[in-house]
Structure formats: structure tokens, C-alpha cells
Design a protein around this motif. Structure first.
Motif, mmCIF file in Angstrom:
data_model
loop_
_atom_site.group_PDB
_atom_site.id
_atom_site.type_symbol
_atom_site.label_atom_id
_atom_site.label_comp_id
_atom_site.label_asym_id
_atom_site.label_seq_id
_atom_site.Cartn_x
_atom_site.Cartn_y
_atom_site.Cartn_z
ATOM 1 N N ALA A 175 55.384 51.046 44.305
ATOM 2 C CA ALA A 175 55.243 49.566 44.725
ATOM 3 C C ALA A 175 54.943 48.569 45.956
ATOM 4 O O ALA A 175 54.683 47.809 46.359
ATOM 5 N N ALA A 176 56.549 48.735 46.272
ATOM 6 C CA ALA A 176 57.540 48.362 47.670
ATOM 7 C C ALA A 176 55.812 48.989 48.405
ATOM 8 O O ALA A 176 55.838 48.292 50.044
ATOM 9 N N ILE A 177 55.944 50.163 49.334
ATOM 10 C CA ILE A 177 54.749 50.429 49.834
ATOM 11 C C ILE A 177 53.978 50.048 49.416
ATOM 12 O O ILE A 177 52.335 49.836 50.925
ATOM 13 N N ALA A 178 53.567 50.162 48.738
ATOM 14 C CA ALA A 178 52.018 49.421 48.227
ATOM 15 C C ALA A 178 51.918 47.661 48.415
ATOM 16 O O ALA A 178 50.738 47.793 49.153
ATOM 17 N N GLU A 203 60.419 47.204 52.144
ATOM 18 C CA GLU A 203 62.335 46.525 52.565
ATOM 19 C C GLU A 203 62.722 48.182 51.323
ATOM 20 O O GLU A 203 63.541 48.924 51.783
ATOM 21 N N ARG A 204 61.568 48.316 50.350
ATOM 22 C CA ARG A 204 61.930 49.420 49.505
ATOM 23 C C ARG A 204 61.498 51.030 49.404
ATOM 24 O O ARG A 204 60.006 50.480 49.242
ATOM 25 N N GLU A 228 50.759 58.319 43.772
ATOM 26 C CA GLU A 228 50.770 56.718 42.951
ATOM 27 C C GLU A 228 50.434 55.709 44.170
ATOM 28 O O GLU A 228 49.792 54.854 43.445
ATOM 29 N N ILE A 229 50.878 55.358 44.665
ATOM 30 C CA ILE A 229 50.937 54.739 46.078
ATOM 31 C C ILE A 229 49.161 54.716 46.364
ATOM 32 O O ILE A 229 48.327 53.490 45.930
ATOM 33 N N VAL A 230 48.943 55.343 46.587
ATOM 34 C CA VAL A 230 47.018 55.801 46.508
ATOM 35 C C VAL A 230 46.330 55.032 45.520
ATOM 36 O O VAL A 230 44.999 54.299 45.513
ATOM 37 N N LEU A 264 43.511 52.074 45.186
ATOM 38 C CA LEU A 264 42.120 51.907 45.163
ATOM 39 C C LEU A 264 41.980 51.013 44.321
ATOM 40 O O LEU A 264 41.219 50.368 44.200
ATOM 41 N N ALA A 265 42.973 50.739 43.437
ATOM 42 C CA ALA A 265 42.494 49.931 42.138
ATOM 43 C C ALA A 265 42.684 48.741 42.507
ATOM 44 O O ALA A 265 42.078 47.092 41.914
ATOM 45 N N ALA A 266 43.522 48.455 44.040
ATOM 46 C CA ALA A 266 43.440 47.159 44.180
ATOM 47 C C ALA A 266 42.470 46.642 45.236
ATOM 48 O O ALA A 266 41.985 45.076 45.160
ATOM 49 N N ARG A 267 41.725 47.184 45.571
ATOM 50 C CA ARG A 267 41.027 47.069 46.900
ATOM 51 C C ARG A 267 39.931 47.939 46.942
ATOM 52 O O ARG A 267 39.503 48.975 46.638
#
Length: 407
Positions: free
Chosen positions: A357-360, A352-353, A239-241, A245-248
Motif C-alpha cells: 500500500a505504501a509503495i503504491a 516510508e514503509r 499486489e502493487i500492480v 492498475l485499478a487506480a489508474r
């Protein structure tokens, strides 16, 4: 003086054991100090030859356990202690030798103390015991401070057994025992648990790449490296990946997993993502020195999406490699890794979490100011070379063997 380098976990290239032996035993030998390396009995032939390692210990910390649901944790501890003490008794160690125990767990530690106690007082060497892993405590924040508690011994007996072992050490052994970690935050927690002094020595990691300045690097290769496990947040990675990839459009991924079979569903999901995106490369080989150097050289950002609780009192070889090799990184907040990041000028960000989503988001914050963090990473690598690495670590080990070094 000879040095006996003891590591029951030294079997193959998986994990930190082989690299640490290369660094520490290699530096000792470079100085002309006779160094004997004793590994797990089934150490692979290539490492036997390269490290001049002797297959010796019958207890392997990543394999042996007792499945009994009531007292298996205790009988496994007893087996590890007895087996380790017996194996140590077969070594011809003199009083003026230095014995270094790598990555000690409770059972082998108890075996070490039993072996040392069984020797006549005038034949006891100095034994330096190093703790590489978190000790099995749970932690919660309360008014800015961590409150630690012991876990159910049937689920994780390490803290209970570490404390028990420390309480069994007779006073007469104190001049012959030193406890160390490679991180002050880790030492502080072990100090509290063992109720004994635990020193922090320099880390063995050193630069193995060109330490290139990544300022201006595009596209940016985000790397996940090492032996991937649930406590390293690997289940969150697909999910992070997808999010990143969608954001950048200027990022790509280099995902290394030295044990892909252990988390097969996650690994398969990442393979499918790689086939569909064209911006993900999967590497599934165990990383020996050459491959590790190649992976670090190619990485522009090292992502450590780790479970925070696991790293409150534990360092990370992957994070250390990033710092030593001038690579910006993302780590969990309120951990030994986050403190290390601060100590080296903040060449990265923290989350923090423990959720995708927080890691991304933490990764995106770094990417938004990537060139600034890349510059800090170069400065951090220069600082690292002045504080850490095999030379500084061996200086610390040898200093502990001098008169007056007991604390």
C-alpha cells in the motif's frame, strides 16, 4: 602503467558486472591505457571475446559457500581468501601497474591484502578496492540518526569479516591500498565499519537512450527492471500492480526479471496477471546492452520497491540507470537511493514503509504530477552527465594513482 581489472563475479550478463566492465575497461582502453580484464574462470565465451576477458578466478562470490551450521561462514571466508591470494599470485603485476578490484566481498578482500603483503615492498602496485554491496549491518533509526549493529555471523558474517580483515592490514600496505564506493552514503558506512578512509567515486552508469522528455506521455509505462530478488521487494509486486492498475487507467507495466526461476511463485502470479489484464508485459531475458537500452527507452517510470534496510548503505544500478536516462523513479525513503534522488533535484518520490500500500501510494503521488517529475528527470539526466559516467569515474581512478593521493 597498465590497469588490471579484476572481477571474480564477472561470468555472464546477469547483474552489474558485465556492464561495469564495459564502461570502465572500455573507457580505459579508449584512452590508450593497456587494460587486462580477469574474470571468473567460467566467464561465458561471448564476454571473453567482447571484453577481452581472461577466465582466471576460481572463487565465484555467488556460488561458493560452506553449509556447516556452526563454522561454515568462517571456512567459506578462509577458502575465498586463500583461493583469491593464490590466483593473484599467478598474475604478472608490476609496481607501476594499477590494480582495480570490482565489487569486493570479505574473503576476496582478505586474499588481496595477503597477496599484497607477500610481495616485496618495491614490487607492490597500487590496489583500488571497490565495494558495491551493503556490508551486512542492521540499522535502526533513533532520533533521526541510524544506529548500526552487527548481525549474527552465522546468518550474515559480512560486517564481522570486513572489520576483521581491515584490522589485519599492516601499516606498510596503507600507501598501496585505496578503498572506494560509488556513493558517499555507502562510503560513510564502510568508513565507520573498516575504520579506514573510503572515498566515493563517480558511478559508471551513463545515458544509453535518447533521454527523451516524457512530459505528456500517456499511457505511462511503469517498469521494474533487473535481477529480481526478495530484497528488491519482488514478492510485493503482484499486489502493487493490481492496486495501480485499478487506480489508474492510463498506466501499464513492463516487468523484467532476468532470473525468473529464482522466485517462481511470484513470477507465475505475474504471468497470470499479465494474461488477464492486457496491460502487463513480462520480459524474462537476461538484459545485454541492446535489451537494456530498449527497456530503458520504453520505461516512463522506474519502480524500485526495495527493502529499505538493504539500501541504506548500497546503491542500485537500476536507480542509477533511471537517473542517467531521464526516467522518473520511486525508491525507499531513508536510503542511499533517496539521498541520490534529492541530490538530483527530486525526479521521483519515496515510500516510508516496506508494504504494497505504501509503495503504491508513493507511485500514485508521482503519477498525479507526472509531467512535473518528467521535467525534473530531464534536468537530472543533464546533471548526471556532468558528474557521473565512465569518463568521470576513470578520471577519479587515475587521480588516486598520483603522488599525494593517499588520504
Amino acid at each position: 602503467m597498465r590497469v588490471f581489472y579484476l572481477d571474480p563475479g564477472l561470468r555472464n550478463e546477469l547483474g552489474h558486472h558485465a556492464n561495469w566492465c564495459r564502461a570502465i575497461a572500455g573507457e580505459l582502453r579508449r584512452r590508450g591505457i593497456e587494460t587486462k580484464v580477469y574474470a571468473f574462470a567460467e566467464v561465458v565465451p561471448a564476454l571473453r571475446a567482447e571484453l577481452e576477458a581472461i577466465g582466471h578466478f576460481r572463487y565465484f562470490p555467488y556460488r561458493h559457500f560452506d553449509p556447516d551450521p556452526i563454522c561454515g561462514w568462517l571456512t567459506a571466508f578462509q577458502t575465498a581468501a586463500v583461493t583469491t591470494a593464490q590466483d593473484l599470485a599467478r598474475l604478472e603485476v608490476a609496481a607501476d601497474d594499477l590494480v582495480y578490484v570490482n565489487s569486493a566481498q570479505p574473503g576476496p578482500l582478505f586474499g588481496v591484502t595477503q597477496w599484497l603483503a607477500s610481495r616485496p615492498a618495491d614490487r607492490r602496485p597500487l590496489v583500488i578496492v571497490e565495494f558495491a554491496f551493503e556490508p551486512g549491518l542492521s540499522a535502526q533509526r533513533d532520533k533521526g540518526e541510524f544506529i548500526f549493529s552487527v548481525r549474527d555471523a552465522r546468518q550474515d558474517p559480512r560486517a564481522t569479516l570486513f572489520r576483521f580483515t581491515a584490522l589485519q592490514i599492516p601499516p606498510a600496505l596503507s600507501p598501496h591500498l585505496r578503498f572506494v564506493t560509488f556513493d558517499e552514503a555507502c562510503s560513510a558506512v564502510y568508513r565507520m565499519l573498516l575504520q579506514r578512509d573510503v572515498l566515493a567515486l563517480p558511478m559508471p552508469h551513463r545515458a544509453v537512450t535518447s533521454c527523451r522528455d516524457r512530459t505528456g506521455q500517456r499511457p505511462i509505462t511503469i517498469a521494474l527492471l533487473g535481477h529480481q530478488r526478495p530484497d528488491k521487494g519482488y514478492e510485493l509486486v503482484p499486489e502493487i500492480v493490481r492496486t495501480l492498475l485499478a487506480a489508474r487507467q492510463d498506466v501499464r507495466f513492463l516487468i523484467h526479471n532476468a532470473a525468473p526461476g529464482a522466485m517462481a511463485a511470484t513470477q507465475q502470479a505475474l504471468r497470470q496477471n499479465a494474461a488477464a489484464s492486457g496491460r502487463i508485459e513480462i520480459e524474462e531475458r537476461v538484459a545485454g546492452p541492446a535489451l537494456l537500452r530498449e527497456l530503458l527507452e520504453r520505461a516512463d517510470l522506474v519502480l524500485c520497491p526495495y527493502l529499505p534496510e538493504r539500501y541504506i548503505a548500497s546503491h542500485s544500478s537500476v536507480a542509477a540507470e533511471a537517473l542517467a536516462n531521464a526516467i522518473p523513479l520511486v525508491v525507499p525513503a531513508d536510503t542511499a537511493l533517496a539521498k541520490q534522488l534529492r541530490d538530483f533535484g527530486e525526479p521521483g518520490t519515496s515510500f516510508e514503509r516496506f508494504e504494497p500500500a505504501a509503495i503504491a501510494d508513493a507511485t500514485l503521488r508521482l503519477l498525479a504530477e507526472y509531467d512535473r517529475y518528467a521535467g525534473r528527470a530531464v534536468e537530472a539526466a543533464a546533471l548526471w552527465a556532468g558528474r557521473h559516467g565512465p569518463q568521470h569515474l576513470v578520471d577519479g581512478l587515475l587521480a588516486l594513482g598520483r603522488p599525494g593521493s593517499e588520504r
